[in-house]
Design an enzyme around this catalytic site. Structure first.
Site, PDB file in Angstrom:
ATOM      1  N   LYS A 130      22.028  18.326  55.801  1.00 21.65           N
ATOM      2  CA  LYS A 130      23.427  17.822  54.762  1.00 21.65           C
ATOM      3  C   LYS A 130      23.896  16.600  55.206  1.00 21.65           C
ATOM      4  O   LYS A 130      23.753  16.091  56.429  1.00 21.65           O
ATOM      5  CB  LYS A 130      24.313  19.003  54.589  1.00 21.65           C
ATOM      6  CG  LYS A 130      25.146  19.057  55.838  1.00 21.65           C
ATOM      7  CD  LYS A 130      26.225  20.161  55.765  1.00 21.65           C
ATOM      8  CE  LYS A 130      26.735  20.437  57.085  1.00 21.65           C
ATOM      9  NZ  LYS A 130      27.858  21.595  56.895  1.00 21.65           N
ATOM     10  N   ARG A 171      37.175  30.421  53.143  1.00 19.28           N
ATOM     11  CA  ARG A 171      36.638  29.437  52.399  1.00 19.28           C
ATOM     12  C   ARG A 171      35.394  29.609  51.552  1.00 19.28           C
ATOM     13  O   ARG A 171      35.741  30.367  50.530  1.00 19.28           O
ATOM     14  CB  ARG A 171      36.093  28.502  53.807  1.00 19.28           C
ATOM     15  CG  ARG A 171      36.114  26.864  53.696  1.00 19.28           C
ATOM     16  CD  ARG A 171      35.414  26.318  54.675  1.00 19.28           C
ATOM     17  NE  ARG A 171      34.030  26.672  55.174  1.00 19.28           N
ATOM     18  CZ  ARG A 171      33.422  26.151  55.982  1.00 19.28           C
ATOM     19  NH1 ARG A 171      33.863  24.859  56.598  1.00 19.28           N
ATOM     20  NH2 ARG A 171      32.114  26.573  56.179  1.00 19.28           N
ATOM     21  N   TYR A 216      46.117  -7.707  61.958  1.00 19.58           N
ATOM     22  CA  TYR A 216      47.480  -7.288  61.018  1.00 19.58           C
ATOM     23  C   TYR A 216      48.367  -6.747  62.006  1.00 19.58           C
ATOM     24  O   TYR A 216      48.411  -5.765  62.853  1.00 19.58           O
ATOM     25  CB  TYR A 216      46.874  -6.210  59.996  1.00 19.58           C
ATOM     26  CG  TYR A 216      45.981  -6.748  59.007  1.00 19.58           C
ATOM     27  CD1 TYR A 216      46.627  -7.780  58.234  1.00 19.58           C
ATOM     28  CD2 TYR A 216      44.663  -6.273  58.732  1.00 19.58           C
ATOM     29  CE1 TYR A 216      45.519  -8.228  57.234  1.00 19.58           C
ATOM     30  CE2 TYR A 216      43.931  -6.576  57.756  1.00 19.58           C
ATOM     31  CZ  TYR A 216      44.299  -7.898  56.939  1.00 19.58           C
ATOM     32  OH  TYR A 216      43.681  -8.324  56.027  1.00 19.58           O
ATOM     33  N   MET A 252      39.420  -3.445  57.874  1.00 18.76           N
ATOM     34  CA  MET A 252      38.187  -2.955  56.830  1.00 18.76           C
ATOM     35  C   MET A 252      36.711  -3.282  57.335  1.00 18.76           C
ATOM     36  O   MET A 252      35.768  -2.425  57.083  1.00 18.76           O
ATOM     37  CB  MET A 252      38.402  -3.076  55.407  1.00 18.76           C
ATOM     38  CG  MET A 252      37.349  -2.755  54.384  1.00 18.76           C
ATOM     39  SD  MET A 252      37.490  -3.152  52.794  1.00 18.76           S
ATOM     40  CE  MET A 252      39.042  -1.950  52.123  1.00 18.76           C
TER      41      MET A 252
END
Length: 385
Positions: A45, A139, A267, A315
């Site tokens: 997966k 779940r 930043y 990013m």
């Protein structure tokens, strides 16, 4: 004034690179397969835990796995379209999923509720199903209170020729801690679920509860099959077995500059250089899978030496403090994997998460390649490298 050294474009054109070591995946699979007498389902997966689903699947099948597991049906279609022919189980689908195509393409599906059972029974064909019991996670899987009704309804549907129940499955919530009492409860509930299914007239030949951690630490949970996902790519959630990491992430230094003491970086100016140093820029950021929360903690490998990632991870980019010696633009930075470099476990610790999130989080824009294409060719021709 800082000095800015920019590498000619041709020297950095390769950019970031994620490399997958298929040989390591093969060795991991063989080692885990040797730890159980049952079958091994290779769970591929999330694009094979970020390592490439089709390549991981082929490698695992060549080294002891006999089946494949995925979550949604779309992942199953991708494997079939890539030419995989081993049995596939998909276990996380909505009630209105395309169960008819699953039946037509021989993909087995999990049934965790009466609503899912109705959807599967209504589909054309005769889907093969694994009834899914919740063994204590609240779940996925049927609640124990509804399990008897689910088994009886499944048996009636089977008698009508609408489906075939071939398995019962569950999942342990605390297998990463082998001593947790939750595991004993999960084993007991699973054994009860199998007994109830048999009492309803079902004869599930496949019974699977253990994933990687339980397969490595708890033979009582093995049954006829174990589902191995993280272990294929070198992650043992129990921390008991030294598996081989299969992923390496690198990037070139895009820029290198010498700066004065007190230079603010990134930043918010979250970091200021304590001394004069060299700062290197790599074109990887949180959009590529470097957790922003690891800012100020993470390290990378340059010229065989660990250097800190400084300032906030952006990013698309991150800054490395290269120290007084520095490095040249265009040199390779090893961000993850390989001798001396940070491991997925270290990145997970810096980010307060687990290794699974790190390896599955590498962004799609990072080019992938497999180490030694000849290895995959050997698999496809039936031999093992």
């Amino acid at each position: 004034m800082s000095r800015l050294a920019v590498q000619p474009r041709a020297a950095v054109s390769s950019g970031p690179q994620l490399t997958v070591d298929l040989a390591a995946i093969g060795r991991n699979t063989a080692r885990i397969a040797a730890a159980t007498t049952g079958e091994v389902m290779a769970v591929v997966k999330a694009d094979g835990f970020g390592h490439g689903a089709a390549d991981v699947a082929r490698t695992a099948l060549a080294h002891g796995a006999t089946r494949l597991g995925v979550t949604c049906l779309a992942e199953a279609w991708a494997l079939l379209d890539a030419g995989l022919v081993a049995p596939i189980l998909s276990w996380l689908n909505p009630v209105d999923a395309d169960f008819a195509t699953a039946a037509a393409r021989d993909v087995e599906v999990a049934v965790p509720s009466l609503a899912h059972l109705a959807g599967v029974a209504a589909a054309a064909g005769r889907p093969r199903v694994h009834l899914h019991i919740d063994t204590g996670m609240a779940r996925d899987g049927a609640e124990p209170s509804s399990w008897g009704a689910l088994c009886r309804a499944a048996r009636r549907a089977e008698q009508r020729g609408e489906l075939e129940v071939v398995g019962v499955m569950g999942h342990l919530g605390c297998a990463d801690d082998p001593d947790d009492a939750c595991n004993a409860l999960g084993r007991t509930r699973f054994a009860w679920a199998v007994d109830v299914a048999r009492g309803a007239g079902l004869r599930p030949r496949d019974r699977h509860l253990a994933a990687t951690a339980a397969t490595l630490t708890d033979p009582r949970s093995h049954h006829t099959m174990s589902r191995i996902g993280a272990g294929l790519v070198g992650i043992d959630p129990s921390g008991t077995t030294d598996l081989e990491a299969a992923m390496t992430l690198t990037a070139p230094l895009v820029q290198v500059r010498r700066v004065r003491a007190g230079t603010a970086v990134g930043y918010g100016h979250a970091y200021r250089t304590p001394t004069a140093t060299h700062l290197g820029l790599i074109s990887l950021g949180y959009a590529d899978g470097l957790p922003r929360i690891a800012s100020g903690q993470a390290e990378v490998l340059v010229r065989g030496v660990r250097h800190p990632v400084v300032g906030r991870i952006s990013m698309d980019q991150a800054v490395v403090d290269l120290g007084a010696e520095g490095a040249d633009a265009g040199e390779t930075v090893t961000v993850l994997g390989g001798p001396g470099a940070p491991s997925a476990a270290e990145w997970a610790a810096w980010a307060g998460t687990i290794e699974h999130e790190i390896v599955t989080g590498i962004g799609a824009r990072v080019p992938r390649r497999t180490r030694a294409a000849s290895y995959l060719r050997a698999i496809e021709t039936g031999s093992r490298a």
